[in-house]
Motif scaffolding. Structure first.
Motif, PDB file in Angstrom:
ATOM      1  N   LEU A 251      17.591 110.323 -43.985  1.00  0.00           N
ATOM      2  CA  LEU A 251      17.757 110.818 -42.626  1.00  0.00           C
ATOM      3  C   LEU A 251      16.389 110.981 -42.114  1.00  0.00           C
ATOM      4  O   LEU A 251      16.314 111.156 -40.660  1.00  0.00           O
ATOM      5  CB  LEU A 251      18.583 112.195 -42.649  1.00  0.00           C
ATOM      6  N   SER A 252      15.343 111.458 -42.834  1.00  0.00           N
ATOM      7  CA  SER A 252      14.048 111.802 -42.487  1.00  0.00           C
ATOM      8  C   SER A 252      13.482 110.542 -41.457  1.00  0.00           C
ATOM      9  O   SER A 252      12.847 110.711 -40.533  1.00  0.00           O
ATOM     10  CB  SER A 252      12.993 111.904 -43.525  1.00  0.00           C
ATOM     11  N   TRP A 253      13.577 109.333 -41.782  1.00  0.00           N
ATOM     12  CA  TRP A 253      12.962 108.268 -40.985  1.00  0.00           C
ATOM     13  C   TRP A 253      13.860 107.986 -39.570  1.00  0.00           C
ATOM     14  O   TRP A 253      13.282 108.070 -38.562  1.00  0.00           O
ATOM     15  CB  TRP A 253      13.209 106.982 -41.843  1.00  0.00           C
ATOM     16  N   LEU A 254      15.027 108.438 -39.324  1.00  0.00           N
ATOM     17  CA  LEU A 254      15.891 108.223 -38.177  1.00  0.00           C
ATOM     18  C   LEU A 254      15.282 109.526 -37.343  1.00  0.00           C
ATOM     19  O   LEU A 254      14.850 109.224 -36.356  1.00  0.00           O
ATOM     20  CB  LEU A 254      17.246 108.455 -38.392  1.00  0.00           C
ATOM     21  N   LEU A 255      14.775 110.619 -37.803  1.00  0.00           N
ATOM     22  CA  LEU A 255      14.297 111.906 -37.145  1.00  0.00           C
ATOM     23  C   LEU A 255      12.782 111.430 -36.843  1.00  0.00           C
ATOM     24  O   LEU A 255      12.497 111.713 -35.641  1.00  0.00           O
ATOM     25  CB  LEU A 255      14.143 113.135 -38.182  1.00  0.00           C
ATOM     26  N   VAL A 256      12.196 110.539 -37.618  1.00  0.00           N
ATOM     27  CA  VAL A 256      10.816 109.933 -37.107  1.00  0.00           C
ATOM     28  C   VAL A 256      10.939 109.218 -36.019  1.00  0.00           C
ATOM     29  O   VAL A 256      10.029 109.664 -34.823  1.00  0.00           O
ATOM     30  CB  VAL A 256      10.300 109.241 -38.342  1.00  0.00           C
ATOM     31  N   GLY A 257      11.760 108.367 -35.851  1.00  0.00           N
ATOM     32  CA  GLY A 257      11.870 107.633 -34.515  1.00  0.00           C
ATOM     33  C   GLY A 257      12.446 108.273 -33.310  1.00  0.00           C
ATOM     34  O   GLY A 257      11.920 108.177 -32.410  1.00  0.00           O
ATOM     35  N   LEU A 258      13.402 109.159 -33.694  1.00  0.00           N
ATOM     36  CA  LEU A 258      13.890 109.958 -32.632  1.00  0.00           C
ATOM     37  C   LEU A 258      12.855 110.863 -31.889  1.00  0.00           C
ATOM     38  O   LEU A 258      12.870 110.972 -30.540  1.00  0.00           O
ATOM     39  CB  LEU A 258      15.209 110.924 -32.850  1.00  0.00           C
ATOM     40  N   ALA A 259      12.047 111.356 -32.709  1.00  0.00           N
ATOM     41  CA  ALA A 259      11.010 112.307 -32.364  1.00  0.00           C
ATOM     42  C   ALA A 259       9.923 111.561 -31.641  1.00  0.00           C
ATOM     43  O   ALA A 259       9.278 112.056 -30.687  1.00  0.00           O
ATOM     44  CB  ALA A 259      10.341 113.366 -33.333  1.00  0.00           C
ATOM     45  N   GLY A 260       9.703 110.216 -31.994  1.00  0.00           N
ATOM     46  CA  GLY A 260       8.862 109.506 -31.557  1.00  0.00           C
ATOM     47  C   GLY A 260       9.306 108.836 -30.147  1.00  0.00           C
ATOM     48  O   GLY A 260       8.205 108.393 -29.494  1.00  0.00           O
ATOM     49  N   ILE A 261      10.278 109.040 -29.531  1.00  0.00           N
ATOM     50  CA  ILE A 261      10.755 108.493 -28.505  1.00  0.00           C
ATOM     51  C   ILE A 261      10.038 109.253 -27.070  1.00  0.00           C
ATOM     52  O   ILE A 261       9.444 108.693 -26.286  1.00  0.00           O
ATOM     53  CB  ILE A 261      12.229 108.202 -28.301  1.00  0.00           C
ATOM     54  N   PRO A 262      10.309 110.527 -27.094  1.00  0.00           N
ATOM     55  CA  PRO A 262       9.566 111.271 -25.924  1.00  0.00           C
ATOM     56  C   PRO A 262       8.046 111.662 -26.291  1.00  0.00           C
ATOM     57  O   PRO A 262       7.367 111.895 -25.516  1.00  0.00           O
ATOM     58  CB  PRO A 262      10.575 112.465 -25.933  1.00  0.00           C
ATOM     59  N   ALA A 263       7.829 111.632 -27.562  1.00  0.00           N
ATOM     60  CA  ALA A 263       6.364 112.047 -27.935  1.00  0.00           C
ATOM     61  C   ALA A 263       5.251 111.342 -27.099  1.00  0.00           C
ATOM     62  O   ALA A 263       4.525 112.181 -26.572  1.00  0.00           O
ATOM     63  CB  ALA A 263       6.246 111.859 -29.488  1.00  0.00           C
ATOM     64  N   ALA A 264       5.318 109.795 -26.955  1.00  0.00           N
ATOM     65  CA  ALA A 264       4.091 109.504 -26.248  1.00  0.00           C
ATOM     66  C   ALA A 264       4.260 109.837 -24.738  1.00  0.00           C
ATOM     67  O   ALA A 264       3.048 110.223 -24.249  1.00  0.00           O
ATOM     68  CB  ALA A 264       4.368 107.985 -26.388  1.00  0.00           C
ATOM     69  N   ILE A 265       5.273 110.069 -24.322  1.00  0.00           N
ATOM     70  CA  ILE A 265       5.255 110.514 -22.659  1.00  0.00           C
ATOM     71  C   ILE A 265       4.627 111.920 -22.851  1.00  0.00           C
ATOM     72  O   ILE A 265       3.938 112.392 -21.976  1.00  0.00           O
ATOM     73  CB  ILE A 265       6.600 110.581 -22.155  1.00  0.00           C
ATOM     74  N   ILE A 266       5.224 112.908 -23.638  1.00  0.00           N
ATOM     75  CA  ILE A 266       4.903 114.367 -23.625  1.00  0.00           C
ATOM     76  C   ILE A 266       3.303 114.464 -23.801  1.00  0.00           C
ATOM     77  O   ILE A 266       2.417 114.964 -23.085  1.00  0.00           O
ATOM     78  CB  ILE A 266       5.618 114.979 -24.558  1.00  0.00           C
ATOM     79  N   TRP A 267       2.576 113.652 -24.817  1.00  0.00           N
ATOM     80  CA  TRP A 267       1.336 113.544 -25.253  1.00  0.00           C
ATOM     81  C   TRP A 267       0.441 113.181 -24.130  1.00  0.00           C
ATOM     82  O   TRP A 267      -0.574 113.659 -23.679  1.00  0.00           O
ATOM     83  CB  TRP A 267       1.222 113.083 -26.570  1.00  0.00           C
ATOM     84  N   MET A 268       1.115 111.924 -23.510  1.00  0.00           N
ATOM     85  CA  MET A 268       0.228 111.262 -22.249  1.00  0.00           C
ATOM     86  C   MET A 268       0.114 112.300 -21.066  1.00  0.00           C
ATOM     87  O   MET A 268      -0.844 112.474 -20.274  1.00  0.00           O
ATOM     88  CB  MET A 268       0.886 110.127 -22.046  1.00  0.00           C
ATOM     89  N   LYS A 269       1.320 112.992 -20.778  1.00  0.00           N
ATOM     90  CA  LYS A 269       1.187 114.165 -19.791  1.00  0.00           C
ATOM     91  C   LYS A 269       0.281 115.198 -19.896  1.00  0.00           C
ATOM     92  O   LYS A 269      -0.583 115.737 -19.133  1.00  0.00           O
ATOM     93  CB  LYS A 269       2.650 114.731 -19.548  1.00  0.00           C
ATOM     94  N   LEU A 270       0.171 115.595 -21.184  1.00  0.00           N
ATOM     95  CA  LEU A 270      -0.645 116.671 -21.579  1.00  0.00           C
ATOM     96  C   LEU A 270      -2.230 116.220 -21.610  1.00  0.00           C
ATOM     97  O   LEU A 270      -3.006 116.903 -21.282  1.00  0.00           O
ATOM     98  CB  LEU A 270      -0.532 117.127 -23.412  1.00  0.00           C
ATOM     99  N   ALA A 271      -2.332 114.991 -22.060  1.00  0.00           N
ATOM    100  CA  ALA A 271      -3.720 114.537 -21.870  1.00  0.00           C
ATOM    101  C   ALA A 271      -4.288 114.318 -20.387  1.00  0.00           C
ATOM    102  O   ALA A 271      -5.391 114.747 -20.115  1.00  0.00           O
ATOM    103  CB  ALA A 271      -3.722 113.019 -22.608  1.00  0.00           C
ATOM    104  N   HIS A 272      -3.055 114.100 -19.603  1.00  0.00           N
ATOM    105  CA  HIS A 272      -3.647 113.827 -18.204  1.00  0.00           C
ATOM    106  C   HIS A 272      -3.982 115.284 -17.791  1.00  0.00           C
ATOM    107  O   HIS A 272      -4.989 115.286 -16.754  1.00  0.00           O
ATOM    108  CB  HIS A 272      -2.570 113.457 -17.330  1.00  0.00           C
ATOM    109  N   LYS A 273      -3.564 116.336 -18.261  1.00  0.00           N
ATOM    110  CA  LYS A 273      -3.771 117.675 -17.730  1.00  0.00           C
ATOM    111  C   LYS A 273      -4.903 118.191 -18.630  1.00  0.00           C
ATOM    112  O   LYS A 273      -5.736 119.016 -17.752  1.00  0.00           O
ATOM    113  CB  LYS A 273      -2.584 118.664 -17.978  1.00  0.00           C
ATOM    114  N   TYR A 274      -5.085 118.144 -19.742  1.00  0.00           N
ATOM    115  CA  TYR A 274      -6.031 118.779 -20.551  1.00  0.00           C
ATOM    116  C   TYR A 274      -6.901 117.862 -21.013  1.00  0.00           C
ATOM    117  O   TYR A 274      -8.098 118.397 -21.702  1.00  0.00           O
ATOM    118  CB  TYR A 274      -5.597 119.683 -21.728  1.00  0.00           C
ATOM    119  N   GLY A 275      -7.050 116.431 -20.862  1.00  0.00           N
ATOM    120  CA  GLY A 275      -7.922 115.642 -21.541  1.00  0.00           C
ATOM    121  C   GLY A 275      -7.641 115.259 -22.843  1.00  0.00           C
ATOM    122  O   GLY A 275      -7.135 115.701 -23.696  1.00  0.00           O
TER     123      GLY A 275
END
Length: 394
Positions: A251-275
Protein backbone atom coordinates in the motif's frame (compact mmCIF):
# COMPACT_ATOMS: atom_id res chain seq x y z
CA UNK A 1 -16.56 18.29 -31.45
CA UNK A 2 -14.65 17.75 -28.19
CA UNK A 3 -12.98 14.64 -29.56
CA UNK A 4 -11.76 16.70 -32.51
CA UNK A 5 -10.41 19.30 -30.07
CA UNK A 6 -8.42 16.59 -28.30
CA UNK A 7 -6.52 16.13 -31.56
CA UNK A 8 -5.49 19.79 -31.77
CA UNK A 9 -1.71 19.66 -31.32
CA UNK A 10 -1.49 23.30 -30.20
CA UNK A 11 -4.07 23.32 -27.38
CA UNK A 12 -2.45 23.68 -23.96
CA UNK A 13 -4.78 21.08 -22.41
CA UNK A 14 -3.89 18.51 -25.05
CA UNK A 15 -0.17 19.24 -24.71
CA UNK A 16 -0.32 18.67 -20.93
CA UNK A 17 -2.47 15.55 -21.30
CA UNK A 18 -0.09 14.07 -23.87
CA UNK A 19 2.89 14.91 -21.65
CA UNK A 20 1.27 13.22 -18.65
CA UNK A 21 0.44 10.09 -20.71
CA UNK A 22 4.09 10.10 -21.80
CA UNK A 23 5.07 10.15 -18.11
CA UNK A 24 2.73 7.23 -17.42
CA UNK A 25 4.45 5.16 -20.11
CA UNK A 26 8.04 6.26 -19.38
CA UNK A 27 8.01 6.74 -15.61
CA UNK A 28 5.03 4.71 -14.36
CA UNK A 29 5.22 1.65 -16.59
CA UNK A 30 8.82 1.34 -17.80
CA UNK A 31 10.61 2.48 -14.63
CA UNK A 32 8.59 2.21 -11.44
CA UNK A 33 6.37 -0.79 -11.99
CA UNK A 34 9.61 -2.52 -10.98
CA UNK A 35 9.23 -1.07 -7.46
CA UNK A 36 5.61 -2.28 -7.19
CA UNK A 37 6.43 -5.76 -8.43
CA UNK A 38 9.82 -6.21 -6.71
CA UNK A 39 8.49 -7.77 -3.44
CA UNK A 40 6.67 -10.45 -5.50
CA UNK A 41 9.71 -11.03 -7.71
CA UNK A 42 11.91 -11.41 -4.61
CA UNK A 43 9.25 -13.48 -2.84
CA UNK A 44 9.18 -16.34 -5.34
CA UNK A 45 13.00 -16.21 -5.55
CA UNK A 46 13.02 -15.38 -9.26
CA UNK A 47 15.27 -12.53 -8.21
CA UNK A 48 17.94 -12.24 -5.51
CA UNK A 49 18.30 -9.04 -3.47
CA UNK A 50 21.77 -8.46 -4.97
CA UNK A 51 20.57 -8.84 -8.56
CA UNK A 52 17.54 -6.64 -7.84
CA UNK A 53 19.94 -3.86 -6.83
CA UNK A 54 22.06 -4.43 -9.94
CA UNK A 55 18.97 -4.22 -12.18
CA UNK A 56 17.85 -1.02 -10.44
CA UNK A 57 21.28 0.56 -10.87
CA UNK A 58 21.50 -0.47 -14.51
CA UNK A 59 18.07 1.06 -15.13
CA UNK A 60 19.44 4.31 -13.72
CA UNK A 61 22.60 3.91 -15.85
CA UNK A 62 20.35 3.88 -18.91
CA UNK A 63 18.48 6.88 -17.54
CA UNK A 64 21.76 8.67 -16.88
CA UNK A 65 22.97 7.93 -20.41
CA UNK A 66 19.71 9.23 -21.82
CA UNK A 67 19.94 12.39 -19.72
CA UNK A 68 23.49 13.13 -20.93
CA UNK A 69 22.41 12.42 -24.50
CA UNK A 70 19.47 14.82 -24.06
CA UNK A 71 21.84 17.73 -23.35
CA UNK A 72 23.17 17.50 -26.90
CA UNK A 73 19.79 17.32 -28.67
CA UNK A 74 19.53 20.93 -29.81
CA UNK A 75 17.09 20.78 -32.72
CA UNK A 76 13.37 20.55 -31.87
CA UNK A 77 12.70 18.06 -34.69
CA UNK A 78 15.38 15.77 -33.27
CA UNK A 79 13.86 16.09 -29.78
CA UNK A 80 10.52 14.92 -31.14
CA UNK A 81 12.19 11.98 -32.91
CA UNK A 82 13.99 10.77 -29.78
CA UNK A 83 10.92 11.30 -27.60
CA UNK A 84 9.04 8.96 -29.93
CA UNK A 85 11.86 6.41 -29.96
CA UNK A 86 12.00 6.55 -26.16
CA UNK A 87 8.28 5.89 -25.74
CA UNK A 88 8.44 2.84 -28.04
CA UNK A 89 11.51 1.50 -26.18
CA UNK A 90 9.63 1.86 -22.88
CA UNK A 91 6.83 -0.36 -24.20
CA UNK A 92 9.15 -3.03 -25.63
CA UNK A 93 11.35 -3.29 -22.53
CA UNK A 94 8.30 -3.65 -20.27
CA UNK A 95 7.23 -6.64 -22.35
CA UNK A 96 10.68 -8.24 -21.88
CA UNK A 97 10.15 -8.31 -18.08
CA UNK A 98 6.95 -10.29 -18.52
CA UNK A 99 7.86 -12.89 -21.14
CA UNK A 100 11.32 -14.05 -20.00
CA UNK A 101 13.41 -14.54 -16.87
CA UNK A 102 16.68 -14.54 -18.80
CA UNK A 103 19.04 -12.39 -16.74
CA UNK A 104 21.00 -11.07 -19.74
CA UNK A 105 17.79 -9.93 -21.45
CA UNK A 106 16.63 -8.33 -18.19
CA UNK A 107 19.93 -6.46 -17.86
CA UNK A 108 19.75 -5.17 -21.44
CA UNK A 109 16.03 -4.40 -21.05
CA UNK A 110 16.43 -2.38 -17.83
CA UNK A 111 19.26 -0.31 -19.34
CA UNK A 112 17.22 0.46 -22.46
CA UNK A 113 14.11 1.15 -20.35
CA UNK A 114 16.14 3.76 -18.44
CA UNK A 115 17.19 5.42 -21.67
CA UNK A 116 13.59 5.42 -22.90
CA UNK A 117 12.37 6.92 -19.64
CA UNK A 118 14.90 9.76 -19.94
CA UNK A 119 13.60 10.52 -23.42
CA UNK A 120 10.02 10.47 -22.06
CA UNK A 121 10.76 12.72 -19.07
CA UNK A 122 13.71 14.99 -19.93
CA UNK A 123 13.09 15.45 -23.65
CA UNK A 124 9.32 15.22 -23.14
CA UNK A 125 9.43 18.01 -20.53
CA UNK A 126 11.44 20.20 -22.92
CA UNK A 127 8.91 19.63 -25.75
CA UNK A 128 5.98 20.36 -23.42
CA UNK A 129 7.67 23.52 -22.11
CA UNK A 130 8.43 24.68 -25.66
CA UNK A 131 4.90 23.95 -26.96
CA UNK A 132 2.86 25.46 -24.11
CA UNK A 133 1.39 28.84 -24.99
CA UNK A 134 1.55 30.68 -21.65
CA UNK A 135 3.52 33.76 -20.61
CA UNK A 136 4.41 32.10 -17.30
CA UNK A 137 4.67 28.35 -17.70
CA UNK A 138 5.47 27.61 -14.03
CA UNK A 139 1.96 26.53 -13.00
CA UNK A 140 1.42 24.54 -16.19
CA UNK A 141 4.72 22.70 -15.70
CA UNK A 142 3.60 21.98 -12.11
CA UNK A 143 0.53 20.26 -13.56
CA UNK A 144 2.73 18.35 -16.01
CA UNK A 145 5.10 17.11 -13.29
CA UNK A 146 2.11 16.10 -11.14
CA UNK A 147 1.72 13.44 -13.81
CA UNK A 148 4.68 11.61 -12.23
CA UNK A 149 2.58 10.91 -9.13
CA UNK A 150 -0.40 9.92 -11.25
CA UNK A 151 1.83 7.63 -13.33
CA UNK A 152 3.12 5.85 -10.21
CA UNK A 153 -0.34 5.47 -8.68
CA UNK A 154 -1.98 4.21 -11.87
CA UNK A 155 0.78 1.72 -12.73
CA UNK A 156 0.73 0.49 -9.09
CA UNK A 157 -3.06 0.03 -9.10
CA UNK A 158 -2.80 -1.98 -12.34
CA UNK A 159 0.13 -4.05 -11.00
CA UNK A 160 -1.56 -4.78 -7.65
CA UNK A 161 -4.88 -5.71 -9.26
CA UNK A 162 -3.27 -8.13 -11.71
CA UNK A 163 -1.11 -9.56 -8.89
CA UNK A 164 -4.26 -10.25 -6.86
CA UNK A 165 -5.61 -12.53 -9.61
CA UNK A 166 -2.44 -13.71 -11.37
CA UNK A 167 1.36 -13.35 -11.30
CA UNK A 168 3.96 -10.58 -11.55
CA UNK A 169 4.74 -11.79 -15.09
CA UNK A 170 1.14 -11.15 -16.10
CA UNK A 171 1.34 -7.70 -14.48
CA UNK A 172 4.24 -6.75 -16.77
CA UNK A 173 2.31 -7.99 -19.83
CA UNK A 174 -0.89 -6.13 -18.89
CA UNK A 175 1.12 -2.93 -18.31
CA UNK A 176 2.66 -3.38 -21.77
CA UNK A 177 -0.79 -3.73 -23.37
CA UNK A 178 -2.23 -0.66 -21.58
CA UNK A 179 0.88 1.39 -22.39
CA UNK A 180 0.59 0.39 -26.04
CA UNK A 181 -3.08 1.43 -26.19
CA UNK A 182 -2.36 5.00 -25.05
CA UNK A 183 0.97 5.48 -26.88
CA UNK A 184 -0.47 7.07 -30.01
CA UNK A 185 -1.64 10.21 -28.20
CA UNK A 186 1.70 11.61 -26.96
CA UNK A 187 3.38 10.51 -30.19
CA UNK A 188 0.87 12.56 -32.17
CA UNK A 189 0.33 15.63 -29.95
CA UNK A 190 3.95 16.24 -28.88
CA UNK A 191 5.18 17.17 -32.33
CA UNK A 192 5.21 20.38 -34.34
CA UNK A 193 3.36 21.66 -37.38
CA UNK A 194 5.58 22.44 -40.36
CA UNK A 195 4.99 26.18 -40.08
CA UNK A 196 6.23 26.09 -36.46
CA UNK A 197 9.33 24.11 -37.40
CA UNK A 198 10.58 26.99 -39.52
CA UNK A 199 10.75 29.27 -36.47
CA UNK A 200 12.64 26.86 -34.23
CA UNK A 201 16.32 27.69 -34.29
CA UNK A 202 19.14 25.51 -33.06
CA UNK A 203 20.64 26.67 -29.80
CA UNK A 204 24.38 26.16 -29.30
CA UNK A 205 25.64 24.85 -25.96
CA UNK A 206 26.23 27.85 -23.71
CA UNK A 207 28.91 27.14 -21.11
CA UNK A 208 28.33 30.50 -19.41
CA UNK A 209 25.06 29.09 -18.03
CA UNK A 210 27.08 27.03 -15.56
CA UNK A 211 27.54 29.75 -12.95
CA UNK A 212 28.67 28.92 -9.36
CA UNK A 213 25.02 28.85 -8.30
CA UNK A 214 24.06 26.44 -11.10
CA UNK A 215 26.98 24.14 -10.19
CA UNK A 216 25.75 24.05 -6.57
CA UNK A 217 22.20 23.43 -7.78
CA UNK A 218 23.43 20.49 -9.86
CA UNK A 219 25.37 19.08 -6.87
CA UNK A 220 22.29 19.41 -4.65
CA UNK A 221 20.21 17.56 -7.25
CA UNK A 222 22.78 14.76 -7.14
CA UNK A 223 22.07 14.34 -3.40
CA UNK A 224 18.34 14.38 -4.15
CA UNK A 225 18.93 11.61 -6.72
CA UNK A 226 20.37 9.51 -3.89
CA UNK A 227 17.49 10.45 -1.58
CA UNK A 228 14.93 9.63 -4.21
CA UNK A 229 16.20 6.25 -5.30
CA UNK A 230 16.39 4.24 -2.07
CA UNK A 231 12.68 4.55 -1.37
CA UNK A 232 11.96 4.71 -5.10
CA UNK A 233 13.45 1.22 -5.50
CA UNK A 234 12.93 -0.47 -2.15
CA UNK A 235 10.14 1.22 -0.13
CA UNK A 236 7.59 -1.65 -0.29
CA UNK A 237 10.43 -4.15 0.21
CA UNK A 238 11.79 -2.19 3.22
CA UNK A 239 8.35 -2.07 4.87
CA UNK A 240 7.77 -5.76 4.12
CA UNK A 241 10.94 -6.52 6.11
CA UNK A 242 9.50 -4.81 9.24
CA UNK A 243 7.62 -7.29 11.49
CA UNK A 244 3.87 -6.69 11.38
CA UNK A 245 3.91 -4.60 8.20
CA UNK A 246 4.12 -7.44 5.66
CA UNK A 247 0.48 -7.14 4.58
CA UNK A 248 0.37 -3.33 4.18
CA UNK A 249 3.82 -2.82 2.61
CA UNK A 250 2.42 -2.77 -0.93
CA UNK A 251 0.00 0.00 0.00
CA UNK A 252 2.95 2.34 0.65
CA UNK A 253 3.74 2.67 -3.06
CA UNK A 254 0.15 3.56 -3.94
CA UNK A 255 0.31 6.27 -1.27
CA UNK A 256 3.57 7.53 -2.83
CA UNK A 257 1.81 7.98 -6.17
CA UNK A 258 -1.34 9.56 -4.73
CA UNK A 259 0.67 11.99 -2.60
CA UNK A 260 2.74 12.85 -5.66
CA UNK A 261 -0.25 13.99 -7.75
CA UNK A 262 -0.96 17.32 -6.00
CA UNK A 263 2.61 17.69 -4.70
CA UNK A 264 4.20 19.25 -7.77
CA UNK A 265 1.40 21.82 -8.13
CA UNK A 266 1.50 22.75 -4.42
CA UNK A 267 5.31 23.04 -4.31
CA UNK A 268 5.38 25.10 -7.52
CA UNK A 269 2.80 27.50 -6.05
CA UNK A 270 4.91 27.83 -2.90
CA UNK A 271 8.02 28.41 -5.05
CA UNK A 272 6.22 31.18 -6.93
CA UNK A 273 5.48 32.85 -3.58
CA UNK A 274 8.60 32.15 -1.51
CA UNK A 275 11.33 31.39 -4.09
CA UNK A 276 12.43 28.05 -5.56
CA UNK A 277 15.56 27.60 -3.46
CA UNK A 278 13.81 28.22 -0.13
CA UNK A 279 11.08 25.75 -1.03
CA UNK A 280 13.56 23.13 -2.29
CA UNK A 281 15.37 23.31 1.08
CA UNK A 282 12.08 22.74 2.96
CA UNK A 283 11.03 19.84 0.70
CA UNK A 284 14.40 18.08 1.03
CA UNK A 285 14.29 18.50 4.82
CA UNK A 286 10.83 16.89 4.95
CA UNK A 287 12.12 14.06 2.74
CA UNK A 288 14.91 13.35 5.26
CA UNK A 289 12.28 12.78 7.96
CA UNK A 290 10.46 10.31 5.68
CA UNK A 291 13.70 8.44 4.93
CA UNK A 292 14.39 7.96 8.65
CA UNK A 293 10.90 6.88 9.81
CA UNK A 294 11.37 3.11 9.06
CA UNK A 295 14.59 3.14 11.15
CA UNK A 296 12.83 4.62 14.20
CA UNK A 297 9.48 2.86 14.51
CA UNK A 298 7.49 -0.21 13.51
CA UNK A 299 4.21 1.72 13.77
CA UNK A 300 2.11 0.90 10.71
CA UNK A 301 0.61 4.36 10.27
CA UNK A 302 3.91 6.20 10.64
CA UNK A 303 5.58 3.88 8.13
CA UNK A 304 2.76 4.35 5.63
CA UNK A 305 3.05 8.09 6.31
CA UNK A 306 6.69 7.93 5.19
CA UNK A 307 5.33 6.91 1.77
CA UNK A 308 3.17 10.04 1.76
CA UNK A 309 6.17 12.19 2.76
CA UNK A 310 8.25 10.60 0.01
CA UNK A 311 5.62 10.93 -2.72
CA UNK A 312 4.76 14.41 -1.52
CA UNK A 313 8.33 15.62 -1.85
CA UNK A 314 10.11 13.80 -4.67
CA UNK A 315 7.69 14.77 -7.47
CA UNK A 316 7.73 18.35 -6.20
CA UNK A 317 11.52 18.36 -6.10
CA UNK A 318 11.76 17.07 -9.68
CA UNK A 319 9.39 19.84 -10.75
CA UNK A 320 11.20 22.54 -8.73
CA UNK A 321 14.70 21.66 -9.93
CA UNK A 322 13.67 21.07 -13.55
CA UNK A 323 11.58 24.24 -13.74
CA UNK A 324 14.36 26.33 -12.19
CA UNK A 325 16.86 24.78 -14.61
CA UNK A 326 14.52 25.54 -17.51
CA UNK A 327 14.20 29.19 -16.42
CA UNK A 328 17.93 29.61 -15.98
CA UNK A 329 18.63 28.06 -19.41
CA UNK A 330 16.29 30.42 -21.26
CA UNK A 331 15.80 29.37 -24.88
CA UNK A 332 17.30 25.90 -24.54
CA UNK A 333 15.72 24.40 -21.42
CA UNK A 334 16.81 20.86 -22.25
CA UNK A 335 20.47 21.80 -21.63
CA UNK A 336 20.21 22.54 -17.92
CA UNK A 337 17.40 20.02 -17.47
CA UNK A 338 19.75 17.43 -18.95
CA UNK A 339 22.69 18.53 -16.79
CA UNK A 340 20.54 18.44 -13.65
CA UNK A 341 19.08 15.05 -14.52
CA UNK A 342 22.57 13.71 -15.23
CA UNK A 343 23.63 14.59 -11.67
CA UNK A 344 20.37 13.09 -10.37
CA UNK A 345 21.09 9.99 -12.44
CA UNK A 346 24.59 9.55 -10.97
CA UNK A 347 23.00 9.61 -7.51
CA UNK A 348 20.45 7.03 -8.63
CA UNK A 349 23.11 4.68 -10.03
CA UNK A 350 25.22 4.60 -6.86
CA UNK A 351 22.48 4.41 -4.23
CA UNK A 352 20.96 0.94 -4.93
CA UNK A 353 24.44 -0.62 -4.91
CA UNK A 354 25.42 0.72 -1.48
CA UNK A 355 21.89 0.01 -0.21
CA UNK A 356 22.13 -3.68 -1.15
CA UNK A 357 25.70 -3.96 0.21
CA UNK A 358 24.85 -2.35 3.57
CA UNK A 359 21.62 -4.36 3.86
CA UNK A 360 23.36 -7.68 3.27
CA UNK A 361 26.16 -6.71 5.66
CA UNK A 362 23.90 -5.57 8.53
CA UNK A 363 20.80 -7.69 7.92
CA UNK A 364 18.41 -4.73 7.64
CA UNK A 365 17.89 -1.51 5.68
CA UNK A 366 18.61 0.91 8.55
CA UNK A 367 22.20 1.85 7.71
CA UNK A 368 21.37 2.36 4.03
CA UNK A 369 18.64 4.77 5.14
CA UNK A 370 20.96 6.55 7.61
CA UNK A 371 23.59 7.13 4.90
CA UNK A 372 20.93 8.32 2.46
CA UNK A 373 19.58 10.84 5.00
CA UNK A 374 23.09 12.21 5.58
CA UNK A 375 23.69 12.65 1.83
CA UNK A 376 20.38 14.53 1.36
CA UNK A 377 21.23 16.69 4.40
CA UNK A 378 24.49 17.62 2.66
CA UNK A 379 22.43 18.82 -0.30
CA UNK A 380 20.36 21.01 2.04
CA UNK A 381 23.55 22.50 3.50
CA UNK A 382 24.88 23.21 -0.02
CA UNK A 383 21.71 25.08 -0.94
CA UNK A 384 21.73 27.07 2.29
CA UNK A 385 25.26 28.16 1.36
CA UNK A 386 24.20 28.87 -2.24
CA UNK A 387 21.69 31.50 -1.15
CA UNK A 388 24.52 34.02 -0.97
CA UNK A 389 24.61 33.98 -4.79
CA UNK A 390 22.11 36.61 -5.87
CA UNK A 391 22.12 35.82 -9.58
CA UNK A 392 19.64 33.00 -9.56
CA UNK A 393 16.05 33.01 -10.73
CA UNK A 394 13.75 32.43 -7.76
Amino acid sequence: MNSLNLLDRNKNFNILLAGIIGLFIGVGVARFSYTSLLPSMLGDETLSLTFSGVLASLNYVGYLGGSIFAIFIKDINTKVKYFRIGIVLCILTTLIMGITTNEILWIIGRIIAGFGAAMALVVGAAIVMTKLNYNDKTKAMGIYFSGIGGALALSDIISRYVLSISSWQTSWIVLTIIGTLVTFYPLYILSFDKKINAHNEKHPINKSLFSPFVVILIAAYFTEGVGFVIQGTFLPTILKSIPGLETVAGLSWLLVGLAGIPAAIIWMKLAHKYGSVNVIIIAMSIQIVGILIPTMTTNMYLNLFCGILYGGTFTGLVALFMNLGGKLAGKNPVMLMGALTTAYGIGQVTAPLYAVSLTQWTGNYDYALYLTAVIVLFGVVLLLGAKKFKSYVS
